[in-house]
Design an enzyme around this catalytic site. Sequence first.
Site, PDB file in Angstrom:
ATOM      1  N   ASP A   1      -6.911  -1.796   3.841  1.00 31.66           N
ATOM      2  CA  ASP A   1      -5.843  -2.934   3.655  1.00 31.66           C
ATOM      3  C   ASP A   1      -6.631  -3.940   3.925  1.00 31.66           C
ATOM      4  O   ASP A   1      -6.676  -4.413   3.192  1.00 31.66           O
ATOM      5  CB  ASP A   1      -4.252  -2.296   3.804  1.00 31.66           C
ATOM      6  CG  ASP A   1      -4.362  -0.879   3.088  1.00 31.66           C
ATOM      7  OD1 ASP A   1      -4.183  -0.721   2.157  1.00 31.66           O
ATOM      8  OD2 ASP A   1      -3.396  -0.304   4.113  1.00 31.66           O
TER       9      ASP A   1
ATOM     10  N   ASP B   1      -1.871  -0.767   5.822  1.00 25.76           N
ATOM     11  CA  ASP B   1      -1.737  -0.369   7.488  1.00 25.76           C
ATOM     12  C   ASP B   1      -3.037   0.113   7.821  1.00 25.76           C
ATOM     13  O   ASP B   1      -3.735   0.027   9.054  1.00 25.76           O
ATOM     14  CB  ASP B   1      -0.534   0.722   7.749  1.00 25.76           C
ATOM     15  CG  ASP B   1      -1.669   2.011   7.046  1.00 25.76           C
ATOM     16  OD1 ASP B   1      -1.718   2.291   6.005  1.00 25.76           O
ATOM     17  OD2 ASP B   1      -0.993   2.736   7.670  1.00 25.76           O
TER      18      ASP B   1
ATOM     19  N   ASP C   1       1.331  -1.273  -0.262  1.00 26.01           N
ATOM     20  CA  ASP C   1       0.291  -0.070   0.006  1.00 26.01           C
ATOM     21  C   ASP C   1       0.959   1.357  -0.015  1.00 26.01           C
ATOM     22  O   ASP C   1       1.931   1.544   0.913  1.00 26.01           O
ATOM     23  CB  ASP C   1      -0.339  -0.166   1.192  1.00 26.01           C
ATOM     24  CG  ASP C   1      -1.756   1.486   1.442  1.00 26.01           C
ATOM     25  OD1 ASP C   1      -2.237   1.568   0.545  1.00 26.01           O
ATOM     26  OD2 ASP C   1      -1.309   2.189   2.348  1.00 26.01           O
TER      27      ASP C   1
END
Length: 356
Positions: free
Chosen positions: A223, A219, A14
């Site tokens: 996600d 995080d 990410d």
Amino acid sequence: SLEGAAMVRAVLFDKTGTLTTGDITVQGAEFFGKKAKDKLNHLLMVAAAEDGTRHPIATAVANYCRTEAGRVPQDFVVANHATAPGHGIHCTIGDRKVVVGNSKWVLSTSTHVNVTSAVRRWEADGMTVVLAAVDGEVVWGFGLRDTLKPEAPAVVHHLQKGGVKVCIVTGDNRSAALAVAKRVGVAPENVFAEVLPGDKAATVQEVQAQGHKTAFVGDGINDAPALAAADIGVALGSGTKVAIESADVVLTKSNLEDVPCLLALSRTTLNRIRLNFCWAFGYNTLALPVACGLTFPVTGQLPPVLGGMAMVMSSLLVLASSLLLRTFHPPPIKPVPADAAAPLMRHAGPASYGAC
């Protein structure tokens, strides 16, 4: 999870809060409203609307608005606050409807004049673009920039050097995603930009369909589906509770250098298991004929104590071999200047586009 990590051949990161610090600041702002007298008033509306969400981009916009326009008046009561996942938020303040979100979403739902040029300028500079509309008219635009984690380029370089495919999956605009990819050394074809939160898991499955065992590192709440879909989900310790609960592994220090360390440790552990099996199999293969009396004509009957000691030695060999894992040291990751990073590997594969 530790055994599965040894098979990972693709790592998807990410962007916001993972490859970057998440310390987002507004680097550019422009007023697009028709009436100059509404300039500060609209800023306060945006601040009030963004206070209803904990997203780091929303926090950065709200802080900027308060810095420029002052405290939000008490009569600015926010009602009907709702989040459009991957797009932004909308609410009402008094009798005014306020919409704040990414440029594609806001431009598609609001009227605008002379906004596109500013959006293109910010995107070309690698910024995240947020627009605000009041009563269906775009009134403010913000260009935001995040700070790259200092270890990110070195980690990406180390993984690629070890034959691991590295991808970036983000809901941000493609220009901003490519700017980060260039700094860390990820090839453009491995950048999945403007991906909706619900589509991140599909992106993971797309990489898996190419024959790669995947790990996803993230995080945030958005996600969580990707962390669950990946063969190995890796959450940062500083991330949200939902992300941590969805992951298989949690990096308590939130340091990206622990990602290659995880892969190295898992491979070392798996190799040690195989070595222990070989030790035990080889030892027992040699000892079994002796136990069956192969040496009886020469040595006579062996004392029972010797048989017991031989059995213990088999376990001690495996135990001693396993204890050698205590000597494991994380692989050295040499610093790579962000501006000198360049993709080491290029993997064919279509990029996915969405909006966030």
